[in-house]
Design a protein around this motif. Structure first.
Motif, PDB file in Angstrom:
ATOM      1  N   GLN A 104       0.809  -1.226   0.000  1.00  0.00           N
ATOM      2  CA  GLN A 104       0.000   0.000   0.000  1.00  0.00           C
ATOM      3  C   GLN A 104       0.839   1.272   0.000  1.00  0.00           C
ATOM      4  O   GLN A 104       0.430   2.297  -0.536  1.00  0.00           O
ATOM      5  N   LEU A 105       2.031   1.196   0.617  1.00  0.00           N
ATOM      6  CA  LEU A 105       2.804   2.410   0.863  1.00  0.00           C
ATOM      7  C   LEU A 105       4.009   2.571  -0.054  1.00  0.00           C
ATOM      8  O   LEU A 105       4.632   3.619  -0.064  1.00  0.00           O
ATOM      9  N   GLY A 106       4.374   1.544  -0.821  1.00  0.00           N
ATOM     10  CA  GLY A 106       5.552   1.640  -1.675  1.00  0.00           C
ATOM     11  C   GLY A 106       6.823   1.380  -0.895  1.00  0.00           C
ATOM     12  O   GLY A 106       6.788   0.970   0.258  1.00  0.00           O
ATOM     13  N   ASP A 107       7.971   1.641  -1.529  1.00  0.00           N
ATOM     14  CA  ASP A 107       9.260   1.312  -0.924  1.00  0.00           C
ATOM     15  C   ASP A 107      10.011   2.523  -0.366  1.00  0.00           C
ATOM     16  O   ASP A 107      11.106   2.374   0.176  1.00  0.00           O
ATOM     17  N   ASP A 108       9.453   3.721  -0.500  1.00  0.00           N
ATOM     18  CA  ASP A 108      10.127   4.929  -0.022  1.00  0.00           C
ATOM     19  C   ASP A 108       9.781   5.152   1.446  1.00  0.00           C
ATOM     20  O   ASP A 108       8.636   5.414   1.798  1.00  0.00           O
ATOM     21  N   TYR A 109      10.795   5.057   2.310  1.00  0.00           N
ATOM     22  CA  TYR A 109      10.565   5.146   3.757  1.00  0.00           C
ATOM     23  C   TYR A 109       9.943   6.481   4.162  1.00  0.00           C
ATOM     24  O   TYR A 109       8.945   6.529   4.890  1.00  0.00           O
ATOM     25  N   LEU A 110      10.519   7.594   3.688  1.00  0.00           N
ATOM     26  CA  LEU A 110      10.002   8.910   4.089  1.00  0.00           C
ATOM     27  C   LEU A 110       8.586   9.138   3.563  1.00  0.00           C
ATOM     28  O   LEU A 110       7.755   9.731   4.253  1.00  0.00           O
ATOM     29  N   LYS A 111       8.296   8.659   2.364  1.00  0.00           N
ATOM     30  CA  LYS A 111       6.929   8.788   1.843  1.00  0.00           C
ATOM     31  C   LYS A 111       5.959   7.959   2.673  1.00  0.00           C
ATOM     32  O   LYS A 111       4.819   8.370   2.928  1.00  0.00           O
ATOM     33  N   GLY A 112       6.404   6.772   3.098  1.00  0.00           N
ATOM     34  CA  GLY A 112       5.566   5.934   3.949  1.00  0.00           C
ATOM     35  C   GLY A 112       5.269   6.600   5.277  1.00  0.00           C
ATOM     36  O   GLY A 112       4.133   6.588   5.763  1.00  0.00           O
ATOM     37  N   ILE A 113       6.299   7.217   5.877  1.00  0.00           N
ATOM     38  CA  ILE A 113       6.119   7.957   7.130  1.00  0.00           C
ATOM     39  C   ILE A 113       5.096   9.084   6.930  1.00  0.00           C
ATOM     40  O   ILE A 113       4.189   9.287   7.741  1.00  0.00           O
ATOM     41  N   ALA A 114       5.267   9.840   5.846  1.00  0.00           N
ATOM     42  CA  ALA A 114       4.356  10.960   5.572  1.00  0.00           C
ATOM     43  C   ALA A 114       2.924  10.467   5.415  1.00  0.00           C
ATOM     44  O   ALA A 114       1.977  11.090   5.924  1.00  0.00           O
ATOM     45  N   GLN A 115       2.744   9.329   4.725  1.00  0.00           N
ATOM     46  CA  GLN A 115       1.400   8.791   4.516  1.00  0.00           C
ATOM     47  C   GLN A 115       0.742   8.408   5.841  1.00  0.00           C
ATOM     48  O   GLN A 115      -0.434   8.685   6.077  1.00  0.00           O
ATOM     49  N   VAL A 116       1.515   7.774   6.733  1.00  0.00           N
ATOM     50  CA  VAL A 116       0.971   7.405   8.049  1.00  0.00           C
ATOM     51  C   VAL A 116       0.543   8.646   8.820  1.00  0.00           C
ATOM     52  O   VAL A 116      -0.528   8.672   9.445  1.00  0.00           O
ATOM     53  N   HIS A 117       1.353   9.696   8.784  1.00  0.00           N
ATOM     54  CA  HIS A 117       0.985  10.941   9.471  1.00  0.00           C
ATOM     55  C   HIS A 117      -0.286  11.540   8.871  1.00  0.00           C
ATOM     56  O   HIS A 117      -1.168  12.005   9.598  1.00  0.00           O
ATOM     57  N   GLU A 118      -0.375  11.541   7.552  1.00  0.00           N
ATOM     58  CA  GLU A 118      -1.572  12.099   6.906  1.00  0.00           C
ATOM     59  C   GLU A 118      -2.819  11.328   7.306  1.00  0.00           C
ATOM     60  O   GLU A 118      -3.868  11.925   7.600  1.00  0.00           O
ATOM     61  N   TRP A 119      -2.742   9.994   7.321  1.00  0.00           N
ATOM     62  CA  TRP A 119      -3.896   9.179   7.709  1.00  0.00           C
ATOM     63  C   TRP A 119      -4.305   9.466   9.157  1.00  0.00           C
ATOM     64  O   TRP A 119      -5.480   9.578   9.473  1.00  0.00           O
ATOM     65  N   LEU A 120      -3.302   9.585  10.035  1.00  0.00           N
ATOM     66  CA  LEU A 120      -3.598   9.778  11.453  1.00  0.00           C
ATOM     67  C   LEU A 120      -4.193  11.164  11.709  1.00  0.00           C
ATOM     68  O   LEU A 120      -5.138  11.311  12.495  1.00  0.00           O
ATOM     69  N   ILE A 121      -3.659  12.173  11.034  1.00  0.00           N
ATOM     70  CA  ILE A 121      -4.212  13.527  11.194  1.00  0.00           C
ATOM     71  C   ILE A 121      -5.633  13.575  10.659  1.00  0.00           C
ATOM     72  O   ILE A 121      -6.532  14.186  11.271  1.00  0.00           O
ATOM     73  N   ALA A 122      -5.884  12.908   9.536  1.00  0.00           N
ATOM     74  CA  ALA A 122      -7.240  12.866   8.982  1.00  0.00           C
ATOM     75  C   ALA A 122      -8.197  12.175   9.940  1.00  0.00           C
ATOM     76  O   ALA A 122      -9.345  12.631  10.140  1.00  0.00           O
ATOM     77  N   ALA A 123      -7.740  11.080  10.575  1.00  0.00           N
ATOM     78  CA  ALA A 123      -8.587  10.368  11.531  1.00  0.00           C
ATOM     79  C   ALA A 123      -8.893  11.249  12.744  1.00  0.00           C
ATOM     80  O   ALA A 123     -10.019  11.249  13.263  1.00  0.00           O
ATOM     81  N   ALA A 124      -7.892  12.020  13.194  1.00  0.00           N
ATOM     82  CA  ALA A 124      -8.103  12.915  14.336  1.00  0.00           C
ATOM     83  C   ALA A 124      -9.071  14.027  13.980  1.00  0.00           C
ATOM     84  O   ALA A 124      -9.964  14.371  14.780  1.00  0.00           O
ATOM     85  N   ASN A 125      -8.925  14.608  12.794  1.00  0.00           N
ATOM     86  CA  ASN A 125      -9.817  15.686  12.382  1.00  0.00           C
ATOM     87  C   ASN A 125     -11.253  15.205  12.233  1.00  0.00           C
ATOM     88  O   ASN A 125     -12.212  15.961  12.464  1.00  0.00           O
ATOM     89  N   ALA A 126     -11.430  13.931  11.877  1.00  0.00           N
ATOM     90  CA  ALA A 126     -12.783  13.378  11.762  1.00  0.00           C
ATOM     91  C   ALA A 126     -13.416  13.167  13.132  1.00  0.00           C
ATOM     92  O   ALA A 126     -14.650  13.185  13.261  1.00  0.00           O
ATOM     93  N   LYS A 127     -12.581  12.987  14.155  1.00  0.00           N
ATOM     94  CA  LYS A 127     -13.093  12.676  15.482  1.00  0.00           C
ATOM     95  C   LYS A 127     -13.270  13.900  16.358  1.00  0.00           C
ATOM     96  O   LYS A 127     -14.206  13.980  17.154  1.00  0.00           O
ATOM     97  N   ARG A 128     -12.356  14.865  16.263  1.00  0.00           N
ATOM     98  CA  ARG A 128     -12.370  15.962  17.228  1.00  0.00           C
ATOM     99  C   ARG A 128     -13.430  16.999  16.896  1.00  0.00           C
ATOM    100  O   ARG A 128     -13.799  17.215  15.741  1.00  0.00           O
ATOM    101  N   GLN A 129     -13.881  17.655  17.958  1.00  0.00           N
ATOM    102  CA  GLN A 129     -14.878  18.702  17.846  1.00  0.00           C
ATOM    103  C   GLN A 129     -14.192  20.065  17.762  1.00  0.00           C
ATOM    104  O   GLN A 129     -13.017  20.200  18.133  1.00  0.00           O
ATOM    105  N   PRO A 130     -14.894  21.089  17.277  1.00  0.00           N
ATOM    106  CA  PRO A 130     -14.305  22.432  17.247  1.00  0.00           C
ATOM    107  C   PRO A 130     -13.801  22.838  18.632  1.00  0.00           C
ATOM    108  O   PRO A 130     -14.492  22.621  19.631  1.00  0.00           O
TER     109      PRO A 130
END
Length: 292
Positions: free
Chosen positions: A31-57
Motif C-alpha cells: 500500500q505504501l511503496g518502498d520509499d521510507y520517508l513517503k511511507g512515514i508521511a502517509q501514516v501521518h496524513e492518515w492519522l491527522i485525517a482520523a483525528a480531524n474526523a473525530k475531534r470537535q471544534p
C-alpha cells in the motif's frame, strides 16, 4: 495511536496523536511503496485525517512522536542512529498547522525544530553522557487554550549528582589536577559525589594509565566513571600526508609498518627498546606460523 485528553472536568479538550518509532518494514509495502520517508508521511496524513474526523471544534490536536527530525542537534556518545545511513531524519513539514503542539523524543538536547515554538524536543531529564554536562535538563509546561498554543515554559530539573570532566591534558598535568581535587568529606553522602571523566593526551603508551589515575584519586571526593585516552598523532594524515601515494603492504617490512603505526598514533618515533620488544614478538609469531 489516537487518544483523548480530558481536562480537569473530564471533558475531552484535545486528542493525542501518539506515534512510536516507525521502522521501514512498518511503513513500506504493497500500500505504501518502498520509499521510507513517503511511507512515514502517509501514516501521518492518515492519522491527522482520523483525528480531524473525530475531534470537535475547539479540541486541540497534540502529537507525541519518537523521531529524529532533520536538522536536529545530536549529542556526542548519546543517541544511536535509528536507521543505518541516518535516512530516518524526518522533515518538520510532517506536522502541519492542524497540530497545535508536537512533543518529540529521541534527541537528548532540548531544542526547537526549525525554530518553531510548537515543535520541540524537551530533551533527556538527566544527563546520559558527559557530552550533556552543559545541558539545561528540563520538562516543558505546555498550555493550550482550545486549539491555540498559549505558552511553552521550561521547568528545570535539579541535578542530583554533578558531572565533572578533566582534560584533555598531558598525563603529568592531569595527575596534578587530580591531586588538587577536594578531599572526601566523611559527613557527606557518597552517592552525591560527582561522576568524573578523565581525558588524557598521550604521546607514548601508558600500560598502567588506570592505576596512575586511580592512585591520584585516592581520598578524593569524586567517583571515576571513564578514562578517555587521546593520542598525539590521532587525526594525522590531513594535509600533505593525505595526498601521498598509497603504498602496497608488500613493499613494507613488518618493522616499517610498526614504525608507521607508532608515528601515526603518537606523533613521534618509536624508541629502540620498543623496537626490540616488537622484534621478539614478531619472531614468536613467525615461529608459531611455521609449526605444523
Amino acid at each position: 495511536l489516537l487518544l483523548p485528553l480530558p481536562d480537569a472536568s473530564g471533558q475531552v479538550a484535545a486528542w493525542c496523536q501518539a506515534l512510536p518509532f516507525l521502522r521501514p518494514a512498518e511503513v513500506t509495502g504493497r500500500q505504501l511503496g518502498d520509499d521510507y520517508l513517503k511511507g512515514i508521511a502517509q501514516v501521518h496524513e492518515w492519522l491527522i485525517a482520523a483525528a480531524n474526523a473525530k475531534r470537535q471544534p475547539g479540541q486541540a490536536l497534540v502529537a507525541v512522536s519518537h523521531a529524529h527530525m532533520a536538522g536536529g542537534s545530536v549529542s556526542e556518545d548519546s543517541e544511536r542512529s535509528l536507521i543505518i545511513g541516518n535516512a530516518e531524519a524526518l522533515p518538520a513539514s510532517l506536522f502541519g498547522p492542524d497540530i497545535s503542539y508536537v512533543a518529540l523524543g529521541h534527541l537528548h538536547k532540548p531544542q526547537k525544530v526549525n525554530g518553531e515554538e510548537r515543535i520541540r524536543y524537551s530533551g533527556s531529564p538527566i544527563p546520559l553522557s558527559f557530552s550533556e554536562i552543559s545541558y539545561q535538563h528540563q520538562i516543558l509546561d505546555v498550555r493550550l487554550d482550545g486549539e491555540t498554543l498559549v505558552s511553552v515554559e521550561p521547568r528545570l530539573i535539579p541535578r542530583a549528582v554533578n558531572l565533572q570532566r578533566l582534560g584533555p591534558a598531558p598525563l603529568g598535568e592531569l595527575l596534578t589536577q587530580l591531586g588538587e581535587l577536594p578531599d572526601i568529606d566523611l559527613l557527606a553522602e557518597e552517592q552525591r559525589q560527582p561522576w568524573l571523566e578523565v581525558r588524557v593526551r598521550l604521546d607514548e603508551p601508558q600500560p598502567d594509565l588506570r592505576q596512575q589515575v586511580e592512585s591520584a584519586l585516592q581520598g578524593k571526593a569524586v567517583r571515576l566513571v571513564r578514562i578517555a585516552a587521546e593520542y598525539a598523532g590521532k587525526g594525522a594524515g590531513d594535509g600533505e600526508e593525505a595526498s601521498a601515494e598509497l603504498i602496497e603492504l608488500d613493499q613494507l617490512t613488518p618493522e616499517e609498518l610498526f614504525r608507521r603505526a607508532w608515528r601515526d598514533a603518537y606523533a613521534n618515533e618509536v624508541d629502540e627498546a620498543t623496537l626490540k620488544d616488537f622484534a621478539l614478538l614478531l619472531q614468536d609469531v613467525q615461529q608459531e606460523g611455521e609449526q605444523p
